[in-house]
Design a protein around this motif. Structure first.
Motif, PDB file in Angstrom:
ATOM      1  N   LYS A  51       0.812  -1.227   0.000  1.00  0.00           N
ATOM      2  CA  LYS A  51       0.000   0.000   0.000  1.00  0.00           C
ATOM      3  C   LYS A  51       0.838   1.266   0.000  1.00  0.00           C
ATOM      4  N   SER A 138      -8.234  -0.959   3.136  1.00  0.00           N
ATOM      5  CA  SER A 138      -8.745  -0.875   1.773  1.00  0.00           C
ATOM      6  C   SER A 138      -7.602  -1.163   0.790  1.00  0.00           C
ATOM      7  N   ASN A 140      -6.109  -0.130  -1.817  1.00  0.00           N
ATOM      8  CA  ASN A 140      -5.636   0.936  -2.712  1.00  0.00           C
ATOM      9  C   ASN A 140      -4.261   1.387  -2.234  1.00  0.00           C
ATOM     10  N   SER A 146     -10.456   4.513  -2.703  1.00  0.00           N
ATOM     11  CA  SER A 146     -10.658   3.107  -2.338  1.00  0.00           C
ATOM     12  C   SER A 146     -11.317   2.347  -3.486  1.00  0.00           C
ATOM     13  N   HIS A 229      -7.164  12.442   1.888  1.00  0.00           N
ATOM     14  CA  HIS A 229      -7.307  10.997   1.762  1.00  0.00           C
ATOM     15  C   HIS A 229      -8.338  10.711   0.683  1.00  0.00           C
TER      16      HIS A 229
END
Ligand code: TXA
Ligand code: MG
Length: 332
Positions: A51, A138, A140, A146, A229
């Motif tokens: 990530k 998540s 991503n 996401s 975010h």
């Protein structure tokens, strides 16, 4: 829903990968997760690497049912039991005091752990077959939008994840509500599909919002709490509906893409995404719409400000953060 033979085989493969310390992306009703064996610190470390996420951000542990709570939580308050009964499987994450077994990497070194039972047949089949907790943020790259389909996960993480279980498009579409029950107050750390009102009905007291806490330092690290975010690469701005036309006209020299709860203006040329009028369908489509608009080659994404209303709280939260984090190139 019973699984097809092909899905059963995929679940078996996923279990083997998890047992070997590898990553598996899995569908949930909220967004796709990037899963690893929650009791294997080396496997969990792979999540952070894939990530590009800071190691002090804690992960949610996904479990098959509420009976497993006592494995992961040192103390299970009555309110947690009542909420689990009311909303699990479903989009509610409970923050509880951690048990000794939970690796530090999962909790970000905090004395608490996040737990949830996801409401997706494939995820539940995987959790039951695996028999233990799956740590999963998540799926991503850190800070980005996401994923709500298996294709989104592949586009983001590609070779970084050996298996993506394809469970179709996520039904809820935005992340779970996070409720902290580890202290004297019940605190919503992240709004989501389960509203404060619905929680209050079950526990008989109104949970506080993060913003109501007087001492911000006591709030645990929550990456979903970072101002920037869930963000597209294209610059993105929120605009009240009645100012939309004027803002588009003012940006005449830019290629503008729009996400609004109305049809395109007659004069508008460019990408216009007409969003659903109700909060639930809007949330369901939100991340896929942002991804699509992000790929139109526009210079600017204008998003109509959502209604100032409890039902829209989670959507407003994600849109606000997406706008703040937008327009930044990937650090990879
Ligand atoms: O719907 C969801 O919750 C999805 C699906 C995959 O379950 N997961 C998800 O994970 O959104 P993630 O890592 O992207 O966001 C989880 C949030 C993070 O902001 C993390 O900091 C917070 O949960 N969190 C996890 N454990 C925590 C803890 N012990 N204390 C405070 N926050 C915690
Ligand atoms: Mg996330």
């Amino acid at each position: 829903m019973s699984l097809t033979e092909a899905q059963r085989q995929q679940v078996e493969r996923a279990v083997a990968l998890l047992r070997a310390g590898e990553l598996v992306a899995l569908p949930t009703e909220t967004v796709y997760g990037l899963g690893a064996d929650a009791l294997n610190p080396e496997a969990v470390a792979r999540i952070f690497a894939a990530k590009g996420r800071p190691a002090d951000h804690p992960l949610i542990v996904h479990i098959a049912d509420a009976a497993q709570l006592t494995t992961w939580a040192a103390r299970v308050p009555k309110e947690a039991v009542a909420l689990a009964r009311a909303f699990w499987p479903g989009p509610l994450t409970l923050i509880l005091p951690r048990s000794e077994e939970v690796p530090d990497l999962v909790t970000g070194g905090q004395p608490t752990v996040g737990l949830r039972v996801p409401n997706h047949p494939l995820a539940l089949a995987l959790l039951r077959a695996f028999g233990s907790g799956i740590a999963a943020p998540s799926a991503n790259r850190f800070g980005r939008i996401s994923p709500t389909t298996a294709e989104h996960v592949r586009a983001d993480l590609g070779e970084r994840v050996p298996l993506v279980l394809d469970g179709g498009a996520c039904t809820v579409g935005i992340e779970s509500t996070i409720l902290d029950l580890s202290g004297p107050q019940a605190v919503i750390l992240r709004p989501g599909g389960i509203s404060a009102a619905a929680i209050a009905e079950v526990i008989g007291r109104r949970p506080m919002g993060r913003e109501e806490l007087s001492v911000p330092a006591v709030v645990p690290r929550v990456s979903g709490a970072l101002a920037a975010h869930y963000a597209p690469r294209t610059a993105m701005r929120l605009v009240p509906g009645e100012q939309l036309q004027r803002e588009i006209e003012r940006a005449a020299r830019l290629r503008v893409a729009v996400l609004a709860r109305r049809a395109a203006f007659d004069f508008f040329v460019g990408a216009w995404h007409e969003a659903p009028r109700d909060a639930e369908s809007y949330a369901h489509d939100l991340y896929a719409s942002l991804r699509t608009l992000d790929q139109t080659g526009a210079d600017l994404i204008l998003v109509e400000t959502p209604p100032d209303d409890d039902r829209w709280r989670a959507v407003a939260d994600r849109l606000g953060r997406a706008a703040v984090g937008s327009g930044e190139a990937d650090e990879t």
